[in-house]
Design a protein around this motif. Structure first.
Motif, PDB file in Angstrom:
ATOM      1  N   GLY A 196       0.745  -1.027  -0.257  1.00 39.95           N
ATOM      2  CA  GLY A 196       0.267  -0.377   0.539  1.00 39.95           C
ATOM      3  C   GLY A 196       0.918   0.946   0.150  1.00 39.95           C
ATOM      4  N   GLY A 197       1.036   1.850   1.331  1.00 39.11           N
ATOM      5  CA  GLY A 197       1.733   2.820   1.108  1.00 39.11           C
ATOM      6  C   GLY A 197       3.160   3.081   0.982  1.00 39.11           C
ATOM      7  N   LEU A 198       3.577   1.598   1.677  1.00 34.66           N
ATOM      8  CA  LEU A 198       5.043   0.995   1.407  1.00 34.66           C
ATOM      9  C   LEU A 198       5.009   0.783   0.061  1.00 34.66           C
ATOM     10  N   LYS A 199       5.839   1.040  -1.284  1.00 33.62           N
ATOM     11  CA  LYS A 199       5.450   0.463  -2.341  1.00 33.62           C
ATOM     12  C   LYS A 199       6.644  -0.473  -2.148  1.00 33.62           C
ATOM     13  N   THR A 200       8.266  -0.599  -1.687  1.00 31.49           N
ATOM     14  CA  THR A 200       8.936  -1.507  -1.563  1.00 31.49           C
ATOM     15  C   THR A 200       9.243  -2.152  -0.320  1.00 31.49           C
ATOM     16  N   ALA A 201      10.077  -3.282  -0.095  1.00 33.14           N
ATOM     17  CA  ALA A 201      10.194  -3.495   1.769  1.00 33.14           C
ATOM     18  C   ALA A 201      10.870  -2.514   2.204  1.00 33.14           C
ATOM     19  N   ASP A 202      10.640  -2.549   3.038  1.00 34.06           N
ATOM     20  CA  ASP A 202      11.933  -1.184   4.575  1.00 34.06           C
ATOM     21  C   ASP A 202      12.484  -2.208   5.191  1.00 34.06           C
ATOM     22  N   TYR A 203      13.636  -2.008   4.984  1.00 39.00           N
ATOM     23  CA  TYR A 203      14.781  -3.406   5.647  1.00 39.00           C
ATOM     24  C   TYR A 203      15.075  -2.692   6.655  1.00 39.00           C
ATOM     25  N   ARG A 204      14.609  -1.396   7.140  1.00 41.88           N
ATOM     26  CA  ARG A 204      15.010  -0.927   8.262  1.00 41.88           C
ATOM     27  C   ARG A 204      14.101  -1.693   9.483  1.00 41.88           C
ATOM     28  N   HIS A 205      12.610  -1.787   9.553  1.00 42.83           N
ATOM     29  CA  HIS A 205      11.731  -2.548   9.703  1.00 42.83           C
ATOM     30  C   HIS A 205      11.936  -4.090   9.624  1.00 42.83           C
ATOM     31  N   LEU A 206      12.421  -4.404   8.643  1.00 44.26           N
ATOM     32  CA  LEU A 206      12.708  -5.773   8.864  1.00 44.26           C
ATOM     33  C   LEU A 206      14.137  -5.797   9.615  1.00 44.26           C
ATOM     34  N   ALA A 207      15.494  -5.429   9.952  1.00 42.58           N
ATOM     35  CA  ALA A 207      16.305  -5.877  10.448  1.00 42.58           C
ATOM     36  C   ALA A 207      15.368  -5.770  12.390  1.00 42.58           C
ATOM     37  N   TRP A 208      15.596  -4.214  12.295  1.00 37.89           N
ATOM     38  CA  TRP A 208      14.304  -4.409  13.954  1.00 37.89           C
ATOM     39  C   TRP A 208      13.548  -5.287  14.124  1.00 37.89           C
ATOM     40  N   LYS A 209      13.093  -6.032  13.394  1.00 36.25           N
ATOM     41  CA  LYS A 209      12.069  -7.283  13.468  1.00 36.25           C
ATOM     42  C   LYS A 209      13.160  -8.550  13.679  1.00 36.25           C
ATOM     43  N   LYS A 210      14.450  -8.565  12.789  1.00 35.40           N
ATOM     44  CA  LYS A 210      14.847  -9.598  13.692  1.00 35.40           C
ATOM     45  C   LYS A 210      15.593  -9.491  14.544  1.00 35.40           C
ATOM     46  N   ARG A 211      15.608  -8.742  15.355  1.00 33.10           N
ATOM     47  CA  ARG A 211      16.599  -7.714  16.819  1.00 33.10           C
ATOM     48  C   ARG A 211      15.459  -8.217  17.582  1.00 33.10           C
ATOM     49  N   LEU A 212      14.485  -7.587  17.177  1.00 35.87           N
ATOM     50  CA  LEU A 212      13.255  -7.484  18.672  1.00 35.87           C
ATOM     51  C   LEU A 212      12.222  -8.975  18.279  1.00 35.87           C
ATOM     52  N   ASP A 213      12.190  -9.717  17.056  1.00 37.25           N
ATOM     53  CA  ASP A 213      11.544 -10.756  17.022  1.00 37.25           C
ATOM     54  C   ASP A 213      12.882 -12.271  16.198  1.00 37.25           C
ATOM     55  N   PRO A 214      13.102 -12.335  17.462  1.00 37.67           N
ATOM     56  CA  PRO A 214      14.664 -13.399  16.293  1.00 37.67           C
ATOM     57  C   PRO A 214      13.238 -15.173  16.082  1.00 37.67           C
ATOM     58  N   LYS A 215      12.453 -15.218  16.230  1.00 39.06           N
ATOM     59  CA  LYS A 215      11.587 -16.469  16.027  1.00 39.06           C
ATOM     60  C   LYS A 215      10.588 -16.180  15.011  1.00 39.06           C
ATOM     61  N   GLY A 216      10.427 -15.052  14.490  1.00 37.71           N
ATOM     62  CA  GLY A 216       9.692 -14.843  13.708  1.00 37.71           C
ATOM     63  C   GLY A 216       8.015 -13.813  13.732  1.00 37.71           C
ATOM     64  N   LEU A 217       7.390 -14.219  14.773  1.00 33.57           N
ATOM     65  CA  LEU A 217       6.813 -15.220  15.274  1.00 33.57           C
ATOM     66  C   LEU A 217       5.138 -13.076  15.073  1.00 33.57           C
ATOM     67  N   LEU A 218       6.046 -12.387  14.974  1.00 33.60           N
ATOM     68  CA  LEU A 218       5.061 -11.192  15.327  1.00 33.60           C
ATOM     69  C   LEU A 218       4.212 -10.836  13.844  1.00 33.60           C
ATOM     70  N   ASN A 219       3.057 -11.112  13.509  1.00 31.40           N
ATOM     71  CA  ASN A 219       1.936 -10.174  12.656  1.00 31.40           C
ATOM     72  C   ASN A 219       3.341 -11.095  11.000  1.00 31.40           C
ATOM     73  N   SER A 220       3.754 -12.391  10.666  1.00 33.39           N
ATOM     74  CA  SER A 220       4.906 -11.940   9.622  1.00 33.39           C
ATOM     75  C   SER A 220       4.431 -12.414   8.386  1.00 33.39           C
ATOM     76  N   ALA A 221       3.322 -13.169   8.878  1.00 31.67           N
ATOM     77  CA  ALA A 221       2.889 -13.089   6.696  1.00 31.67           C
ATOM     78  C   ALA A 221       2.160 -11.807   6.390  1.00 31.67           C
ATOM     79  N   LYS A 222       1.678 -10.888   6.836  1.00 28.11           N
ATOM     80  CA  LYS A 222       1.801  -9.182   6.763  1.00 28.11           C
ATOM     81  C   LYS A 222       3.515  -8.601   5.218  1.00 28.11           C
ATOM     82  N   SER A 223       4.662  -9.612   5.991  1.00 29.53           N
ATOM     83  CA  SER A 223       6.016  -8.650   5.329  1.00 29.53           C
ATOM     84  C   SER A 223       6.106 -10.039   3.511  1.00 29.53           C
ATOM     85  N   ALA A 224       6.108  -9.165   3.219  1.00 24.76           N
ATOM     86  CA  ALA A 224       5.973 -10.153   1.587  1.00 24.76           C
ATOM     87  C   ALA A 224       7.472 -10.429   1.445  1.00 24.76           C
ATOM     88  N   ALA A 225       7.707  -9.474   2.589  1.00 23.01           N
ATOM     89  CA  ALA A 225       9.749  -9.598   2.276  1.00 23.01           C
ATOM     90  C   ALA A 225      10.235 -10.609   3.134  1.00 23.01           C
TER      91      ALA A 225
END
Ligand code: FAD
Length: 462
Positions: A414-443
């Motif tokens: 939608g608003g973000l047309k490309t992946a926001d890798y800063r968001h995803l880098a912080w996901k890796k740091r704060l959600d190492p198992k990838g459990l938080l709403n992960s289906a919502k990110s295609a990247a």
């Protein structure tokens, strides 16, 4: 999931849980049904259990239990998002934040509140002190401040104070990790953008500090015009007029106004509408401006007069509330989100309208981005299938109006047309198992095996 939800619920004690299936199902939905496409894709996605922590310590406990069970987790505030942000696509645990709702501190130019505080309650705490939130959505009675920061972007006040992402609007966020021992991180200033609009995929917001602004005696104003482009031109003149301190400027096609029965007898029929909120002392200047722009002032109401007249807030006819007014009468309606070239040009709007056809009715919001007035279109679209929607999108884009698709449940769509890798880098740091709403990110799937630093490097390369 093959989780034993009975054992899971017991492990959550003493945190409140909701496991009655009908109530869990209710909390698995948001306002995705505005889109027939999202409705078909998401209406059968349900979570397994709801937890309702009351304190940051209870939240930590819930997250530790989810980590131990490898449970998918979706955060939920008021559930008013429009893209299925809060829908548990992979099932699992829903954490509802509405019991963490304290307004903690009203400071000099800011307010600090727990993530589950309703924005109307925050405004109610601020107004006696002469302040209000710099912006808020028209859903403020049911939407939480954490949900606004995680899923929203702008609102009433943005024509004066910019979007949420603009410097100074989000001051600080406290965020918990989904870990064996959940930690709390403080993000301040521009670093808050690592979490803002990430749809809760990369951390759990527990506390929010937002900018406040002086409150005024706001007057709801409505004016009507014979031609849509004239309403739009007047909106632009009003939004950029330094002498009139508006906090809302919206315009809607006359055909949309036919779906505003509560305004019958208050605004002229079959005319294009401009709505605004501005301070009492600027009403005379508003009247002069509307007359000069060829319009007619239909209504100016102080808050007391509005209550006396039993009329809705003017902001019930702005942003996505406009869409809701039409949907209340006819579920075949939907909408789209379209950027407009800057600066606003009424002639470009006049050229585009006939190209769009009778199934697209324009509605513009005015906002300030980087100090400049910009507009975006949230048209009503009479839905007749994906093919026609694609065609409508193409007409907009061929004319230089970028479409930010409202009919996708992926954060990158939608608003973000490309992946926001800063968001995803912080996901890796704060959600190492990838459990938080992960289906919502295609990247996410394509980067989750990388380290946070490697993911961040993709942002620079992009
Ligand atoms: P939810 O829908 O519950 O959640 C939104 C997202 O945030 C989800 O991804 C959820 O997982 C995540 N989330 C929630 N809480 C947390 C947390 N504590 N930590 C991490 N992630 C979390 N939006 C605007 O920006 N501007 C508008 O003017 C506007 N107008 C609207 C008008 C209508 C009629 C409707 C239906 C929607 C509108 N919206 C608008 C969208 C939505 O109402 C707002 O974004 C709202 O602030 C969302 O808050 P919520 O508590 O309902 O969030």
């Amino acid at each position: 999931t093959d989780i034993d939800w009975g054992a899971f619920a017991r492990a959550l004690a003493p945190v409140e849980v909701i496991n009655t299936p009908v109530l869990v199902k209710k909390r698995s939905r948001d306002f995705f049904w505005y889109s027939p496409i999202l409705n078909a894709e998401l209406k059968s996605c349900f979570g397994d259990l709801v937890a309702r922590p009351r304190t940051p310590d209870e939240m930590r406990h819930v997250l530790a239990v989810a980590y131990a069970h490898d449970a998918p987790v979706v955060l939920r505030g008021g559930g008013t998002g429009n893209y299925g942000q809060a829908v548990p696509v992979n099932g699992g645990l829903i954490i509802e934040t509405t019991a963490m709702n304290r307004v903690i501190e009203v400071g000099d130019g800011f307010v600090r509140a727990e993530a589950g505080a309703l924005m109307a309650d925050i405004n109610a705490a601020l107004i006696p002190q002469g302040r209000e939130m710099a912006m808020f959505p028209s859903t403020q009675d049911i939407a939480t401040v954490g949900g606004f920061v995680a899923g929203g972007s702008a609102g009433i006040g943005s024509v004066a104070n910019g979007a949420l992402r603009d410097p100074g609007n989000i001051i600080a966020l406290k965020v918990q990790s989904l870990d064996a021992t959940p930690r709390e991180h403080l993000f301040e200033g521009v670093d808050t953008l690592h979490i803002h609009h990430a749809w809760g995929i990369n951390g759990v917001i527990t506390e929010v500090s937002l900018r406040t602004v002086p409150t005024r005696d706001w007057v709801g104003c409505m004016a009507t015009f014979d031609r849509y482009e004239d309403a739009y031109a007047a909106g632009h003149a009003l939004a950029r007029d330094e002498a009139i301190a508006c906090k809302l400027v919206s315009t809607a096609d006359a055909r949309i106004c036919a779906y505003f029965p509560r305004l019958d007898g208050h605004i002229r029929k079959d005319r294009h509408l401009l709505v605004s909120l501005l301070p009492q002392e600027d009403v005379a200047a508003f009247r002069a401006l509307i007359t000069q722009e060829g319009g007619h002032v239909d209504l100016t109401l102080t808050e007391d007069e509005r209550i006396e007249a039993k009329l809705p807030h003017v902001f019930d006819f702005s942003y996505n509330h406009t869409t809701l007014q039409v949907l209340k009468a006819d579920r075949k309606a939907t909408y789209q989100q379209v950027g407009c070239p800057a600066p606003p040009d009424p002639r470009a709007i006049a050229r585009l309208r006939p190209q769009l056809g009778d199934d697209v009715w324009m509605h513009h919001e005015f906002a300030r981005v980087g100090g400049q007035i910009v507009t975006f279109d949230l048209p009503i679209i009479w839905f007749s299938g994906r093919a026609r929607l694609d065609q409508i999108n193409a007409i907009y884009e061929d004319n230089g109006f970028p479409v930010h698709d409202a009919h996708t449940w992926r954060v990158e769509g939608g608003g973000l047309k490309t992946a926001d890798y800063r968001h995803l880098a912080w996901k890796k740091r704060l959600d190492p198992k990838g459990l938080l709403n992960s289906a919502k990110s295609a990247a996410w799937d394509s980067v989750k095996h990388l380290s946070a630093a490697e993911i961040e490097a993709l942002e620079t390369a992009q």
